[in-house]
Motif scaffolding. Structure first.
Motif, PDB file in Angstrom:
ATOM      1  N   THR B  80       0.835  -1.198   0.000  1.00 29.98           N
ATOM      2  CA  THR B  80       0.000   0.000   0.000  1.00 29.98           C
ATOM      3  C   THR B  80       0.869   1.248   0.000  1.00 29.98           C
ATOM      4  N   GLU B  81       1.902   1.239   0.843  1.00 35.57           N
ATOM      5  CA  GLU B  81       2.793   2.398   0.920  1.00 35.57           C
ATOM      6  C   GLU B  81       3.560   2.611  -0.398  1.00 35.57           C
ATOM      7  N   ARG B  83       2.454   1.853  -3.349  1.00 38.67           N
ATOM      8  CA  ARG B  83       1.519   2.467  -4.292  1.00 38.67           C
ATOM      9  C   ARG B  83       1.319   3.939  -3.945  1.00 38.67           C
ATOM     10  N   ARG B  84       1.322   4.196  -2.653  1.00 39.20           N
ATOM     11  CA  ARG B  84       1.020   5.534  -2.170  1.00 39.20           C
ATOM     12  C   ARG B  84       2.115   6.538  -2.554  1.00 39.20           C
ATOM     13  N   TYR B  85       3.350   6.107  -2.362  1.00 37.88           N
ATOM     14  CA  TYR B  85       4.446   7.062  -2.537  1.00 37.88           C
ATOM     15  C   TYR B  85       5.208   6.935  -3.848  1.00 37.88           C
TER      16      TYR B  85
END
Lengths: 1204, 233
Positions: B80-81, B83-85
């Motif tokens: 998730t991180e 994809r996030r950053y």
């Protein structure tokens, strides 16, 4: 199977959650709807089956003249009547141990009518056996007990053969299905507590009390149905029709009997008069005869009496003579005895004086001897005295010589002393001079030194002088010593002289004393001598007297012997006289006895005569009275005959029985709850299903497009969705209905079986309800599918296969309010816009949630209102501690004792008496049972029972008119100022004005003052209760102790404590709890499923959005909060609206669901609002939690590629 | 080591009895700042590769390394991180949130990171300075795709992954989008990986990876890529 059908199953499998939730919502909705709706009919059918099984009568006839076999036959002939059963009953008080119960005693009527249900034991076989009604709510008699029946009305004759009956069994009667209400009577407190059944032969009355009627045609019908009521009324009408004829017959029968009775009576009376007279005359003659006989007897006796009196007198004379002789004889005897005593005394005196004389003689000689001796001693004493006088004189001379010597010694001493003094004075002068010389010497020595020869010489002189001086001093001292010695000697001599003088003086005194003694002695002696001579003279006199006495004595003795001889002769004569007298006496007594016997006989005869006379007189009086009585009775009978009214028939139906009617209204009440509550339920369920399906169709537009493109017809495509929706709704609904039809009526009837003896439940699947609800549900869903599909199908396949243009984003209203919009943050904005974008979804969700909240709140509110009955009734309204039920016919002193005991327990006790009696009230067509309560002291009663209007809180004081409890006025539909009728019996009523309506929950009361009671009933109240308020604690032990103490008093029949009543009432009211729990659980289940479904739909619909967020790297937490923020807001809105809605729904349900006997509280407690709110929010959170897992599992790849 | 490395990557789907290999031992490298086109027929596994590269899907076997990060070894949260950053996505159907304006859609992404390009700025850059407050429904397809690109760029990703970005667009609009992507790569040095079945646009890439039957069939390096304007298809 066609592929398209396969597709349906695949679809169901793929969307299990949705399918299941539609299925469950339909099941719960339809189940609840059809179940609760069926409850009313199940209750009615169960009751009908019960009535049929127990052959409950359809109609009941009573007559003011009683009913006869003729009536029975006549009724049998009426059309549609298949069974006619005459019966008798009477109301009595039943005693078991100390407890009293008002009891209706029925005759046994067999198995064909009102078939009793024997719960324990067996049926009565012997005449004195009975069975007693069983009541699970109350302790009563048990099998094997013996009960005593007592008539507490003022009937002349006990209506039954026996007073004691053996209980051989317990039974339930279908006539009274209510366990609490058993009808009313006009005895005791008016409320029947129990029934018993005994053999008909026990009843003394000949006519029947009532006739039960059964109809097979009615039996075929359902008891509470209109059909039944119509036919029943028709039969009732037929009965009314034959009534006049039967009444005339009955009247004639009764009147004919009476007339015949009167004629017979008159005839009898005449005969009795004649017979009586004759008998009396005969008795009179007999009496007169007896009187004559008595007179004769009396005369004879009087003669005898005269004779006897003469004899008696003679006898008395003889007796007197004899008595005199006896007295003389006695006197002689006494005289002789006296003489004898005198003689004896004289003899004794003589011998005494002789002894005395001899003694005196001896004494005299002794005194002579003594006298001589004392003379000799006196002479001797004189000689001694003389000698002592000489010695004294000598001593005195010696003493005088010594005195002279002393005075010369003293002169010498005085001279010596004078010389000494002179010497001393000379010495002192020398010493002075010497001292001066010494001084001079010392001065010289100091001036010239010690060694100066002049000085030395001078010193020598001085020394010589000193020596001389010392010498003369020495001489002086020796002289002084000699002088003092001489002085001492002189003093000693002087002392000796004074001693000698004293001794001399003593000697003289002694001498004088001795002289005196001697003189006295001589005198005594002379006196003694004189005495002696005198005594001697006396002695001589005595001797002479003694000799005289002796001579006299001898003379007396001779005389005495002569007297004795004379007396003995007199004695003999007397005894002869006495013997003669005794003979005469016996003769007289014989005569007397005979006379007395005669007298007694005469008395007896007189007594008999008196008795006879009295009897005769009594006979005359009785005869007259009886004749008068009989005549009066005959008159009465004639008058009664004139007065007697026409007989009248009273025809009753089952509905005149409180329990029967109440059961119907209870079932109707359930029906009324069922009318609104489940519809609401169904609506909520339906609404949710609709939303679900319409969105499903929307979602599936791509598939629809595909099928359409493949050339499937619109119908075929629509069929898929129809199948999906209809199968879920129909199967779910049917299963729900099947379960609901058993569960809900079962629980409700189970609850009611605590109050009614109907326990067997006849479950029935009500095709209409089931079909209706299932069909309604299915049709609604089908229509939804139809319209949704139709709209979708209207588009061309290509358009369908393209994703539907997402609904345009729109600015919402609150965006215009910058203040709010700018402050709610980015996600807040998103949520806000989402909420308002899909208005329909929002509306559906809010309505669904609101519905569930409202249903929960209704459940809780119902619970509150039921609980309030106890709280408000027993803690707020009833302020008294309890009341005592009094025996009828309580005496003044018993009442005083009761008051004292109460005062003794707590001096601050408040009391007031009351009369409580159950009556039926009538207003227009409405009827209700209530307790008419007349209070002695309205002011004190006002402190014990808080009377006020519920809404305004305004106090009500008891003055004119009657104060009614709130529910009572509702049942009767009366208002303040209306006049209600108190039904006295089946024909008569008393009217009273309602002057106030007071808040009250349990039972119904009509309060009035003593004055009002008097003016209403036309008689003074006979108080049967004492209300009291004291400081008793609510502790069980204290309460029991107090009750026991009060029950021990005579006249106290029962003690009812407020605390105890409160407890037992709350036990009873628990019935409702169960029904309420069902409501709450159902509402909760629905809430859960609805929330689950709504959220599930919400997620499915927005799956692309969610996947996008995930792709953008949103954390799980962020994703869920993005979705659930909306849900929570919707839940909050829904529950808030639900609380409002629920308040209204609850009020409606409370009003319709109320039991007639009580009024429910009208307030929903704040805590219930909180609970209803929390349950909804709680479910919402639980569902969110479950959905979080679902969200987590959403695959981005799958979700996003779906339109590829 | 290369910026992006795939080494013997396998991805298998189990459909009941049948096992489908969506990636069957794929191996290739990509250098930083390159414009890469992955081309192949439908179902060849090219989207699978892209999904695995973007952390939307995991591989069953092999190594995927992006700028030193072992994406294959990341757990759910790390993915998730990632994809996030690190990743920007562009889809064929844009996947804009219909309920948010253009600006808000960009902000939605930007707000997840600390270092981002303000929405207005990046939207102006993609030529939508005038349409900030329009909702997606009010924009044309090309405009929507540009919002989507702006959204991806706003969080300053390490690489931009584009899945058939022109698939739903007409020829001219498609060209404009491709130009925007190429310019972004050239001017900002952004690594862009574009998946397409249209091999005609392959000349515009620095590196073309051809995929066939879930395998890398050919990697072509292009030293002088053709500008988009000159490509015709």
């Amino acid at each position: 199977m066609k592929t398209i059908n396969k597709n349906i199953f695949r679809e169901i499998k793929a969307t299990k959650g949705r399918y299941l939730s539609i299925f469950l919502i339909c099941a719960i909705g339809v189940g609840f709807f059809s179940g609760v709706r069926a409850a009313e009919n199940v209750m009615r059918i169960s009751a009908d089956k019960y009535y049929d099984k127990h052959e409950l009568f359809d109609l009941r006839v009573m007559s003011s003249f009683g009913l006869t076999n003729g009536d029975v036959e006549a009724i049998k002939r009426i059309e549609d009547i298949s069974g006619v059963f005459p019966s008798k009953y009477t109301d009595l008080a039943m005693f078991k141990d100390e407890s009293e119960m008002l009891t209706r005693v029925y005759s046994l009527t067999g198995d064909k009518i009102n078939k009793i249900n024997l719960i324990d034991g067996r049926m009565p076989q012997a005449e004195d056996e009975c069975i007693v009604s069983y009541n699970s709510l109350r302790d009563g008699a048990k099998t094997g007990d013996v009960v005593r029946l007592e008539d507490i009305s003022e009937a002349e004759e006990f209506p039954l053969k026996y007073k004691e009956y053996k209980v051989v069994g317990l039974y339930e009667t279908p006539m009274f299905i209510s366990l609490t209400q058993r009808g009313s009577t006009n005895i005791g407190d008016g409320s029947i507590d129990a029934f018993i059944c005994i053999a008909e032969s026990n009843f003394r009355q000949e006519v029947y009390t009532e006739i039960y009627i059964k109809s097979d045609s009615l039996r075929e019908m359902e008891s509470y149905s209109d059909e039944y009521k119509a036919l029943r009324d028709e039969i009732s009408q037929r009965l009314e029709e034959i009534a006049p004829e039967r009444n005339d017959l009955r009247y004639d029968e009764v009147v004919a009997d009476v007339i015949k009775d009167i004629d017979d009576g008159e005839e009898e009376l005449e005969e009795a008069k004649i017979d009586g007279r004759r008998e009396l005359d005969e008795a009179d003659a007999e009496l007169k005869n007896a009187a004559r006989k008595i007179e004769d007897g009396e005369r004879e006796l009087a003669d005898a009496k005269t004779k006897l009196d003469d004899g008696g007198r003679q006898l008395a004379d003889a007796e007197r003579t004899l008595e005199e002789a006896r007295i003389k004889l006695e006197d002689g005897k006494r005289e002789l005895a006296e003489n004898k005593a005198t003689l004896d005394d004289a003899a004794k005196q003589l011998s005494d004086s002789k002894t005395e004389l001899e003694e005196a003689k001896q004494q005299l000689s002794e005194a002579r001897l003594e006298l001589d001796e004392s003379k000799i001693q006196l002479d001797k004493g004189q000689a001694e005295l003389d000698k002592n006088t000489e010695i004294i004189a000598e001593n005195r001379e010696n003493l005088n010589a010594a005195k002279e010597e002393l005075s010369s010694g003293r002169a010498e001493y005085d001279a010596g002393y004078a010389q000494y003094e002179q010497g001393l004075a000379e010495y002192n002068a020398s010493a002075e001079q010497f001292a001066e010389a010494e001084e001079l010497l010392l001065q010289a020595e100091a001036a010239y030194g010690k060694d100066n020869p002049a000085v030395i010489q001078q010193r020598a002189e001085y020394e010589a002088a000193k020596q001389q001086l010392e010498q003369s001093k020495h001489v002086l001292d020796a002289t002084a010593k000699q002088l003092s010695e001489a002085k001492a000697r002189l003093d000693t001599a002087e002392e000796e002289i004074s001693v000698g003088e004293a001794e001399l003086a003593q000697g003289i005194a002694q001498l004088n004393a001795a002289q005196k003694e001697l003189d006295e002695g001589r005198e005594q002696y002379n006196e003694g001598l004189a005495e002696y001579n005198k005594a001697f003279e006396q002695y001589e006199d005595g001797r002479k007297l003694y000799l005289d006495g002796l001579t006299e004595y001898n003379d007396g003795l001779t005389q005495f012997y002569a007297g004795i001889d004379k007396m003995e002769e007199g004695q003999r004569e007397y005894e002869d006289g006495a013997a003669t007298l005794a003979e005469k006496q016996a003769e007289y007594e014989e005569g007397l006895r005979e006379y007395n016997d005669g007298l007694a006989e005469l008395e007896k005869a007189k007594l008999q005569y008196d008795d006879g006379l009295k009897e005769y007189e009594h006979g005359v009086a009785t005869f007259n009275a009886e004749i008068a009585d009989a005549e009066e009775k005959l008159d009465d009978a004639r008058r009664e005959l004139a007065d007697v009214g026409k007989p009248e028939w009273y025809i009753f139906t089952r509905e005149d029985n409180v329990g029967y009617a109440e059961y119907e209204s209870n079932s109707q009440r359930i029906g009324r709850i069922a009318a609104i509550f489940p519809i609401f339920f169904l609506l909520v369920a339906g609404l949710v299903c609709l939303t679900t399906m319409s969105r499903m169709v929307e979602e599936q537009r791509g598939h629809i497009g595909t099928f359409k493109a493949l050339g499937y017809s619109n119908g075929a495509i629509m069929k898929q969705y129809m199948m999906y929706a209809v199968s879920a709704a129909a199967i779910g609904g049917s299963i729900g209905a099947l379960i609901g039809c058993f569960v809900f009526p079962g629980v409700i009837i189970f609850a009611y079986s605590m109050m009614y003896s109907i326990r067997e439940i006849h479950f029935m699947l009500e095709p209409f309800n089931i079909l209706f609800s299932v069909a309604a549900m299915t049709a609604a869903i089908a229509l939804t599918v139809f319209f949704s599909c139709k709209r979708v199908l209207a588009e061309p396949p290509a358009g369908l296969m393209r994703p539907k243009a997402p609904k345009a984003g729109k600015r919402v209203l609150i965006e215009k309010i910058g203040l709010i919009w700018n402050n709610i943050g980015f996600f807040g904005k998103v949520t806000g816009r989402n909420l308002f974008r899909y208005k329909r979804r929002m509306f559906m969700t809010v309505v669904g949630i609101a519905g569930c909240t409202a249903l929960s709140l209704t459940g809780f509110g119902l619970k509150d209102s039921v609980k309030d009955i106890v709280n408000l009734q027993y803690n707020e309204i009833y302020n008294y501690s309890g009341y005592l039920a009094l025996d009828s016919g309580l005496s003044e002193s018993e009442l005083r004792d009761i008051y004292e005991e109460l005062e003794d327990y707590d001096p601050g006790t408040l009391t007031t008496r009351a009369l409580i009696k159950q009556y039926t009230l009538n207003f227009d067509d409405a009827k209700a049972d209530c307790y008419v309560t007349c209070v002695e002291d309205a002011e004190i009663f006002g402190k014990m029972v808080d009377m006020h209007e519920r809404k305004s809180g305004e106090k009500i004081s008891l003055t004119d008119g009657a104060v009614a409890t709130e529910k009572l006025t509702k049942l009767l539909d009366v208002r303040k100022g209306d006049n209600v009728a108190i039904v006295m019996d089946e024909t008569e009523g008393k009217s009273v004005t309602i002057s106030g309506i007071t808040e009250h929950y349990a039972s119904h009361y009509l309060y009035m003052t003593e004055e009002q009671y008097k003016s209403t009933f036309g008689e003074a109240p006979e108080y049967n209760m004492i209300y009291f308020t004291n400081e008793i604690s609510s502790d069980d032990e204290a309460q029991a102790g107090f009750s026991e103490k009060m029950l021990a008093l005579d006249g106290v029949m029962a003690v009812m404590m407020n605390a105890g009543a409160s407890e037992s009432f709350s036990d009873m009211i628990k019935i409702m709890d169960l029904v309420i729990v069902v409501l709450i659980v159902s509402a909760g289940a629905l809430a859960f499923v609805v929330l689950y479904n709504l959220i599930n739909v919400n997620i499915t619909e927005r799956i692309r959005e969610i996947a996008t967020l995930k792709v953008l790297g949103f954390y799980d937490r962020e994703v869920s909060s993005y979705v659930f923020r909306e849900n929570i807001i919707l839940s909050l809105m829904g529950s808030a609206i639900g609380l409002l809605l629920g308040t209204g729904l609850c009020e409606y349900v409370i009003v319709t669901a109320e039991i007639d006997e009580v009024m429910f509280g009208r307030n929903i407690h704040p805590l219930s609002f909180l609970w209803a709110f929390l349950i909804t929010i709680g479910f919402s959170l639980v569902v969110n939690q479950i959905m979080t897992v679902v969200l987590k599992k959403i695959s981005m790849v799958e979700s996003l590629k779906s339109v590829e | 080591m290369a910026f992006i490395t795939l080494e013997n990557v396998y991805k298998r789907y189990h459909m009941g009895e049948v096992t489908i290999n969506a990636a069957d031992g794929m191996t290739f490298d990509i250098e930083k700042g390159e414009f890469v086109i992955i081309v192949g027929p439908s179902g060849s596994g090219k989207t699978t590769v892209l999904n695995m590269l973007g952390g939307m899907d995991t591989c069953d076997e092999g190594v995927i390394s992006v700028d030193g990060t072992r994406v294959d070894r990341c757990n759910r949260k790390q993915l998730t991180e990632y994809r996030r950053y690190d990743v920007g996505f562009i889809f064929q159907f844009y996947n804009l949130l219909p309920n948010l304006t253009a600006k808000e859609n960009v902000e939605l992404a930007a707000q997840t990171t600390k270092d981002y390009i303000p929405a207005a700025e990046i939207l102006t850059k993609v030529g939508l300075g005038e349409r900030l407050d329009n909702f997606p429904a009010q924009l044309s397809g090309g405009e929507q795709q540009r919002v989507s690109i702006a959204r991806a760029l706003s969080k300053k990703p390490k690489l931009l992954l584009c899945d058939e970005p022109t698939g739903a667009l007409d020829y001219n609009t498609g060209k404009i989008i491709l130009k925007l992507l190429q310019d972004t790569c050239r001017s900002d040095g952004m690594t862009v990986i574009l998946v397409t079945h249209n091999s005609a646009i392959a000349p515009m890439a620095d590196r073309v990876i051809k995929i066939k039957n879930s395998k890398v069939s050919k990697i072509i390096m292009n030293d002088s890529p053709t500008p988009v304007e000159e490509i015709e298809w």
